[in-house]
Write an enzyme that holds these catalytic residues in place. Structure first.
Site, PDB file in Angstrom:
ATOM      1  N   ARG A 105       7.904 -46.267   1.694  1.00 35.70           N
ATOM      2  CA  ARG A 105       6.954 -45.421   2.416  1.00 35.70           C
ATOM      3  C   ARG A 105       6.017 -46.243   3.281  1.00 35.70           C
ATOM      4  NH1 ARG A 105       7.204 -40.658  -1.376  1.00 35.70           N
ATOM      5  NH2 ARG A 105       6.067 -38.959  -0.405  1.00 35.70           N
ATOM      6  N   ARG A 161      -1.900 -35.691   3.020  1.00 36.34           N
ATOM      7  CA  ARG A 161      -0.559 -36.281   2.867  1.00 36.34           C
ATOM      8  C   ARG A 161       0.152 -36.375   4.215  1.00 36.34           C
ATOM      9  NH1 ARG A 161       2.205 -32.481  -0.995  1.00 36.34           N
ATOM     10  NH2 ARG A 161       3.949 -33.924  -0.979  1.00 36.34           N
ATOM     11  N   ARG A 195       4.805 -23.771  -1.874  1.00 39.50           N
ATOM     12  CA  ARG A 195       5.762 -24.412  -2.790  1.00 39.50           C
ATOM     13  C   ARG A 195       5.270 -24.356  -4.239  1.00 39.50           C
ATOM     14  NH1 ARG A 195       7.941 -30.456  -1.858  1.00 39.50           N
ATOM     15  NH2 ARG A 195       5.819 -31.086  -2.360  1.00 39.50           N
ATOM     16  N   ARG A 249       2.200 -28.256  -7.714  1.00 37.10           N
ATOM     17  CA  ARG A 249       1.953 -29.693  -7.805  1.00 37.10           C
ATOM     18  C   ARG A 249       0.510 -29.962  -7.390  1.00 37.10           C
ATOM     19  NH1 ARG A 249       6.792 -32.909  -4.743  1.00 37.10           N
ATOM     20  NH2 ARG A 249       4.959 -34.075  -4.089  1.00 37.10           N
TER      21      ARG A 249
HETATM   22  P1  AMP Z   1       6.959 -37.131  -3.258  1.00 38.89           P
HETATM   23  O1  AMP Z   1       7.423 -36.362  -4.450  1.00 38.89           O
HETATM   24  O2  AMP Z   1       8.019 -38.023  -2.686  1.00 38.89           O
HETATM   25  O3  AMP Z   1       6.319 -36.241  -2.221  1.00 38.89           O
HETATM   26  O4  AMP Z   1       5.795 -38.127  -3.766  1.00 38.89           O
HETATM   27  C1  AMP Z   1       4.617 -37.627  -4.368  1.00 38.89           C
HETATM   28  C2  AMP Z   1       3.527 -38.691  -4.368  1.00 38.89           C
HETATM   29  O5  AMP Z   1       3.954 -39.841  -5.131  1.00 38.89           O
HETATM   30  C3  AMP Z   1       3.162 -39.279  -3.014  1.00 38.89           C
HETATM   31  O6  AMP Z   1       2.264 -38.451  -2.291  1.00 38.89           O
HETATM   32  C4  AMP Z   1       2.515 -40.617  -3.428  1.00 38.89           C
HETATM   33  O7  AMP Z   1       1.210 -40.443  -3.934  1.00 38.89           O
HETATM   34  C5  AMP Z   1       3.409 -41.046  -4.584  1.00 38.89           C
HETATM   35  N1  AMP Z   1       4.543 -41.872  -4.117  1.00 38.89           N
HETATM   36  C6  AMP Z   1       5.879 -41.572  -4.188  1.00 38.89           C
HETATM   37  N2  AMP Z   1       6.626 -42.551  -3.660  1.00 38.89           N
HETATM   38  C7  AMP Z   1       5.762 -43.510  -3.241  1.00 38.89           C
HETATM   39  C8  AMP Z   1       5.910 -44.761  -2.587  1.00 38.89           C
HETATM   40  N3  AMP Z   1       7.121 -45.236  -2.241  1.00 38.89           N
HETATM   41  N4  AMP Z   1       4.777 -45.481  -2.299  1.00 38.89           N
HETATM   42  C9  AMP Z   1       3.562 -45.034  -2.642  1.00 38.89           C
HETATM   43  N5  AMP Z   1       3.337 -43.848  -3.240  1.00 38.89           N
HETATM   44  C10 AMP Z   1       4.424 -43.081  -3.547  1.00 38.89           C
END
Ligand code: AMP
Length: 220
Positions: free
Chosen positions: A93, A176, A132, A165
């Site tokens: 990310r 985000r 969602r 969530r």
């Molecule tokens: P997601 O389910 O992919 O939307 O991820 C949810 C949250 O997890 C994100 O908003 C971040 O806070 C954290 N997160 C997930 N993957 C990463 C990553 N590669 N680097 C940093 N934070 C992450």
């Protein structure tokens, strides 16, 4: 369909449908899906030290530190054998994470085959994330939209629970999207330069987005 192991990165702004697409791709290509967001949510449920740390970042909608996430993904990737396919959902990310991944792959004598980026307008992302809910309690949690009455009823009828969530709360959604633009979008250039980037519109239905991804993967 290709028989080579595939090493794929799935990128996309929040709400673009990464987890829905990963689930479909996992079934089609028997891939190991390494979804960092879901890994962190599992840690929150188990109340581990990593989970407690992750929870504080979820409340704000910001990214966990690079070194933490690089350690998490390295631990998983080194346990996969060379002939296993994998799809990374939510990692890297940041450019620092992408560089660490390149180094790890090099050390393993391997490489990323393709980066799929799902593109979506902010307006549609806000609509999707605002509505969602996660259906929990029926195996791996999965997302659905509150306007999709059939899925909502099926989740509840089968004994699942609908959960919002913490990072889908309205004020966190905007943060985000901002974080994605600022920290993750620069990766598009990074992978474009490596000739790995395939951008696909995520505005359509999941099945038609899936078809376009399959076309890319089958062309590798
Ligand atoms: P997601 O389910 O992919 O939307 O991820 C949810 C949250 O997890 C994100 O908003 C971040 O806070 C954290 N997160 C997930 N993957 C990463 C990553 N590669 N680097 C940093 N934070 C992450």
């Amino acid at each position: 369909m290709t028989t080579q192991p595939l090493h794929i990165i799935l990128m996309g702004a929040p709400g673009a449908g990464k987890s829905t697409q990963s689930r479909m791709l996992k079934a089609r290509y028997q891939m190991n899906v390494l979804a960092t967001g879901q890994m962190l949510r599992d840690e929150v449920t188990k109340q581990t030290a990593l989970g407690l740390l992750a929870d504080s970042y979820f409340q704000r909608g910001t990214l966990l530190p690079d070194d933490v996430m690089i350690a998490v993904i390295t631990e998983r990737l080194i346990h996969l054998t060379k002939n296993q396919s994998f799809l990374l959902d939510g990692f890297p990310r940041t450019v620092v994470q992408a560089e660490a991944l390149d180094q790890l792959m090099q050390r393993q004598g391997d490489a990323i085959d393709a980066v799929i980026s799902l593109s979506l307008s902010d307006q549609e992302a806000v609509r999707r994330l605002g509505g969602r809910r996660m259906c929990e309690g029926l195996g791996e949690p999965f997302p659905l939209h509150i306007d999709d009455k059939t899925s909502v009823e099926a989740c509840v009828r089968l004994g699942g629970r609908l959960v919002t969530r913490p990072d889908d709360e309205p004020h966190v959604i905007l943060e985000r999207l901002r974080v994605y633009e600022e920290e993750t979008a620069p990766l598009l250039d990074y992978y474009q330069h490596q000739g790995l980037l395939h951008t696909i519109s995520a505005e359509g239905k999941p099945e038609s987005v899936q078809e376009q991804i399959v076309q890319v993967l089958d062309g590798i």
